[in-house]
Motif scaffolding. Structure first.
Motif, PDB file in Angstrom:
ATOM      1  N   ARG A 125      -3.569   1.102   1.942  1.00 18.38           N
ATOM      2  CA  ARG A 125      -3.285   0.206   0.820  1.00 18.38           C
ATOM      3  C   ARG A 125      -2.603  -1.064   1.315  1.00 18.38           C
ATOM      4  O   ARG A 125      -2.955  -2.175   0.914  1.00 18.38           O
ATOM      5  CB  ARG A 125      -2.395   0.920  -0.198  1.00 18.38           C
ATOM      6  N   GLU A 126      -1.653  -0.904   2.211  1.00 17.64           N
ATOM      7  CA  GLU A 126      -0.937  -2.058   2.756  1.00 17.64           C
ATOM      8  C   GLU A 126      -1.901  -2.995   3.501  1.00 17.64           C
ATOM      9  O   GLU A 126      -1.823  -4.219   3.352  1.00 17.64           O
ATOM     10  CB  GLU A 126       0.151  -1.565   3.710  1.00 17.64           C
ATOM     11  N   ARG A 127      -2.810  -2.440   4.275  1.00 11.01           N
ATOM     12  CA  ARG A 127      -3.766  -3.275   5.006  1.00 11.01           C
ATOM     13  C   ARG A 127      -4.726  -3.992   4.054  1.00 11.01           C
ATOM     14  O   ARG A 127      -5.087  -5.153   4.282  1.00 11.01           O
ATOM     15  CB  ARG A 127      -4.532  -2.428   6.021  1.00 11.01           C
ATOM     16  N   LEU A 128      -5.137  -3.322   2.986  1.00 13.84           N
ATOM     17  CA  LEU A 128      -6.017  -3.966   2.008  1.00 13.84           C
ATOM     18  C   LEU A 128      -5.298  -5.097   1.277  1.00 13.84           C
ATOM     19  O   LEU A 128      -5.893  -6.148   1.010  1.00 13.84           O
ATOM     20  CB  LEU A 128      -6.542  -2.943   1.004  1.00 13.84           C
ATOM     21  N   LYS A 175     -14.895 -14.644  -4.133  1.00 21.41           N
ATOM     22  CA  LYS A 175     -14.691 -13.869  -5.357  1.00 21.41           C
ATOM     23  C   LYS A 175     -15.118 -12.414  -5.215  1.00 21.41           C
ATOM     24  O   LYS A 175     -14.361 -11.504  -5.571  1.00 21.41           O
ATOM     25  CB  LYS A 175     -15.444 -14.525  -6.511  1.00 21.41           C
ATOM     26  N   SER A 176     -16.287 -12.164  -4.683  1.00 16.69           N
ATOM     27  CA  SER A 176     -16.762 -10.773  -4.579  1.00 16.69           C
ATOM     28  C   SER A 176     -15.910  -9.970  -3.590  1.00 16.69           C
ATOM     29  O   SER A 176     -15.633  -8.794  -3.822  1.00 16.69           O
ATOM     30  CB  SER A 176     -18.227 -10.732  -4.167  1.00 16.69           C
ATOM     31  N   SER A 177     -15.469 -10.598  -2.529  1.00 14.80           N
ATOM     32  CA  SER A 177     -14.611  -9.900  -1.556  1.00 14.80           C
ATOM     33  C   SER A 177     -13.265  -9.551  -2.175  1.00 14.80           C
ATOM     34  O   SER A 177     -12.748  -8.447  -1.995  1.00 14.80           O
ATOM     35  CB  SER A 177     -14.397 -10.763  -0.318  1.00 14.80           C
ATOM     36  N   ILE A 178     -12.700 -10.497  -2.909  1.00 12.37           N
ATOM     37  CA  ILE A 178     -11.404 -10.265  -3.551  1.00 12.37           C
ATOM     38  C   ILE A 178     -11.512  -9.147  -4.579  1.00 12.37           C
ATOM     39  O   ILE A 178     -10.659  -8.259  -4.637  1.00 12.37           O
ATOM     40  CB  ILE A 178     -10.874 -11.575  -4.189  1.00 12.37           C
ATOM     41  N   LEU A 179     -12.569  -9.177  -5.376  1.00 11.67           N
ATOM     42  CA  LEU A 179     -12.768  -8.120  -6.377  1.00 11.67           C
ATOM     43  C   LEU A 179     -12.954  -6.754  -5.720  1.00 11.67           C
ATOM     44  O   LEU A 179     -12.410  -5.748  -6.188  1.00 11.67           O
ATOM     45  CB  LEU A 179     -13.958  -8.449  -7.276  1.00 11.67           C
ATOM     46  N   ALA A 180     -13.713  -6.720  -4.627  1.00 14.27           N
ATOM     47  CA  ALA A 180     -13.926  -5.452  -3.921  1.00 14.27           C
ATOM     48  C   ALA A 180     -12.616  -4.919  -3.353  1.00 14.27           C
ATOM     49  O   ALA A 180     -12.331  -3.717  -3.447  1.00 14.27           O
ATOM     50  CB  ALA A 180     -14.951  -5.640  -2.806  1.00 14.27           C
ATOM     51  N   LEU A 181     -11.803  -5.803  -2.798  1.00 13.24           N
ATOM     52  CA  LEU A 181     -10.510  -5.379  -2.267  1.00 13.24           C
ATOM     53  C   LEU A 181      -9.607  -4.858  -3.382  1.00 13.24           C
ATOM     54  O   LEU A 181      -8.914  -3.841  -3.207  1.00 13.24           O
ATOM     55  CB  LEU A 181      -9.830  -6.536  -1.532  1.00 13.24           C
ATOM     56  N   GLN A 239     -10.562  -3.481  -6.179  1.00 13.81           N
ATOM     57  CA  GLN A 239     -11.077  -2.168  -6.596  1.00 13.81           C
ATOM     58  C   GLN A 239     -10.665  -1.084  -5.608  1.00 13.81           C
ATOM     59  O   GLN A 239     -10.293   0.020  -6.012  1.00 13.81           O
ATOM     60  CB  GLN A 239     -12.598  -2.209  -6.726  1.00 13.81           C
ATOM     61  N   GLU A 240     -10.728  -1.381  -4.334  1.00  9.19           N
ATOM     62  CA  GLU A 240     -10.318  -0.410  -3.316  1.00  9.19           C
ATOM     63  C   GLU A 240      -8.830  -0.108  -3.418  1.00  9.19           C
ATOM     64  O   GLU A 240      -8.412   1.046  -3.269  1.00  9.19           O
ATOM     65  CB  GLU A 240     -10.663  -0.925  -1.915  1.00  9.19           C
ATOM     66  N   ILE A 241      -8.033  -1.122  -3.686  1.00  6.68           N
ATOM     67  CA  ILE A 241      -6.589  -0.916  -3.841  1.00  6.68           C
ATOM     68  C   ILE A 241      -6.318  -0.008  -5.040  1.00  6.68           C
ATOM     69  O   ILE A 241      -5.510   0.927  -4.960  1.00  6.68           O
ATOM     70  CB  ILE A 241      -5.853  -2.273  -3.988  1.00  6.68           C
ATOM     71  N   LYS A 242      -7.012  -0.239  -6.141  1.00 12.77           N
ATOM     72  CA  LYS A 242      -6.842   0.607  -7.327  1.00 12.77           C
ATOM     73  C   LYS A 242      -7.292   2.039  -7.053  1.00 12.77           C
ATOM     74  O   LYS A 242      -6.661   3.001  -7.512  1.00 12.77           O
ATOM     75  CB  LYS A 242      -7.610   0.031  -8.514  1.00 12.77           C
ATOM     76  N   ALA A 243      -8.377   2.207  -6.299  1.00 14.14           N
ATOM     77  CA  ALA A 243      -8.854   3.551  -5.965  1.00 14.14           C
ATOM     78  C   ALA A 243      -7.832   4.292  -5.101  1.00 14.14           C
ATOM     79  O   ALA A 243      -7.573   5.488  -5.306  1.00 14.14           O
ATOM     80  CB  ALA A 243     -10.199   3.465  -5.240  1.00 14.14           C
ATOM     81  N   ILE A 244      -7.236   3.587  -4.164  1.00 13.56           N
ATOM     82  CA  ILE A 244      -6.212   4.216  -3.318  1.00 13.56           C
ATOM     83  C   ILE A 244      -4.988   4.571  -4.157  1.00 13.56           C
ATOM     84  O   ILE A 244      -4.405   5.642  -3.992  1.00 13.56           O
ATOM     85  CB  ILE A 244      -5.843   3.289  -2.145  1.00 13.56           C
ATOM     86  N   GLU A 245      -4.599   3.681  -5.053  1.00 12.23           N
ATOM     87  CA  GLU A 245      -3.450   3.973  -5.918  1.00 12.23           C
ATOM     88  C   GLU A 245      -3.724   5.191  -6.789  1.00 12.23           C
ATOM     89  O   GLU A 245      -2.825   5.999  -7.039  1.00 12.23           O
ATOM     90  CB  GLU A 245      -3.100   2.748  -6.753  1.00 12.23           C
ATOM     91  N   ALA A 246      -4.966   5.350  -7.251  1.00 13.05           N
ATOM     92  CA  ALA A 246      -5.324   6.545  -8.021  1.00 13.05           C
ATOM     93  C   ALA A 246      -5.220   7.787  -7.141  1.00 13.05           C
ATOM     94  O   ALA A 246      -4.749   8.840  -7.592  1.00 13.05           O
ATOM     95  CB  ALA A 246      -6.738   6.401  -8.584  1.00 13.05           C
TER      96      ALA A 246
END
Length: 141
Positions: free
Chosen positions: A81-84, A115-121, A123-130
């Motif tokens: 999460r920190e790296r993302l 924009k697409s890279s930021i959105l993907a990052l 989403q990945e951060i939210k998935a890790i937080e879940a």
């Protein structure tokens, strides 16, 4: 503590599948200083010096206790999460700075490009937080 041995986790997991005494060494500089002025440098001599240092300081050694699996998973997810977050910020900060200095048009172009890279990052951060939340909630039960 979590990041301290991140790169050795695969070694630890394979070593700790069976009863093993594992001791983590101190910094190489401590071993070097304990030898005084020593000449000669090759792998065989270095291995002998490390063994001698370990033998002399075995009373100071502390046994490594493996982390609980859930705790290790939390540490791994927090590191990811920190790296993302750092990656996301490396994209967002220049855009924000460009807007602050009045380069709004260039900032908008850059924002559209990323924009697409930021959105993907995000989403990945939210998935890790879940995942982190699931581990914590599972541990409380």
């Amino acid at each position: 503590m979590f990041r301290k041995y991140r790169y050795l986790s695969s070694l630890f997991s394979s070593l700790l599948t069976e009863p093993t005494n594992l001791c983590l060494g101190r910094a190489p500089v401590a071993i070097k200083w304990s030898q005084g002025l020593a000449r000669g440098k090759n792998d065989k001599v270095d291995a002998q010096r490390i063994c001698l240092y370990a033998y002399r300081n075995q009373d100071k050694a502390k046994s490594y206790n493996a982390m609980d699996k859930d705790l290790q998973d939390l540490a791994d997810l927090l590191g990811a999460r920190e790296r993302l977050i750092q990656a996301r910020n490396s994209l967002l900060v220049p855009i924000k700075e460009m807007k602050q200095v009045g380069l709004g048009e260039s900032a908008e172009k850059l924002e559209q490009a990323c924009k697409s890279s930021i959105l993907a990052l995000e989403q990945e951060i939210k998935a890790i937080e879940a995942g982190l939340l699931a581990i914590v909630e599972g541990d409380q039960k």
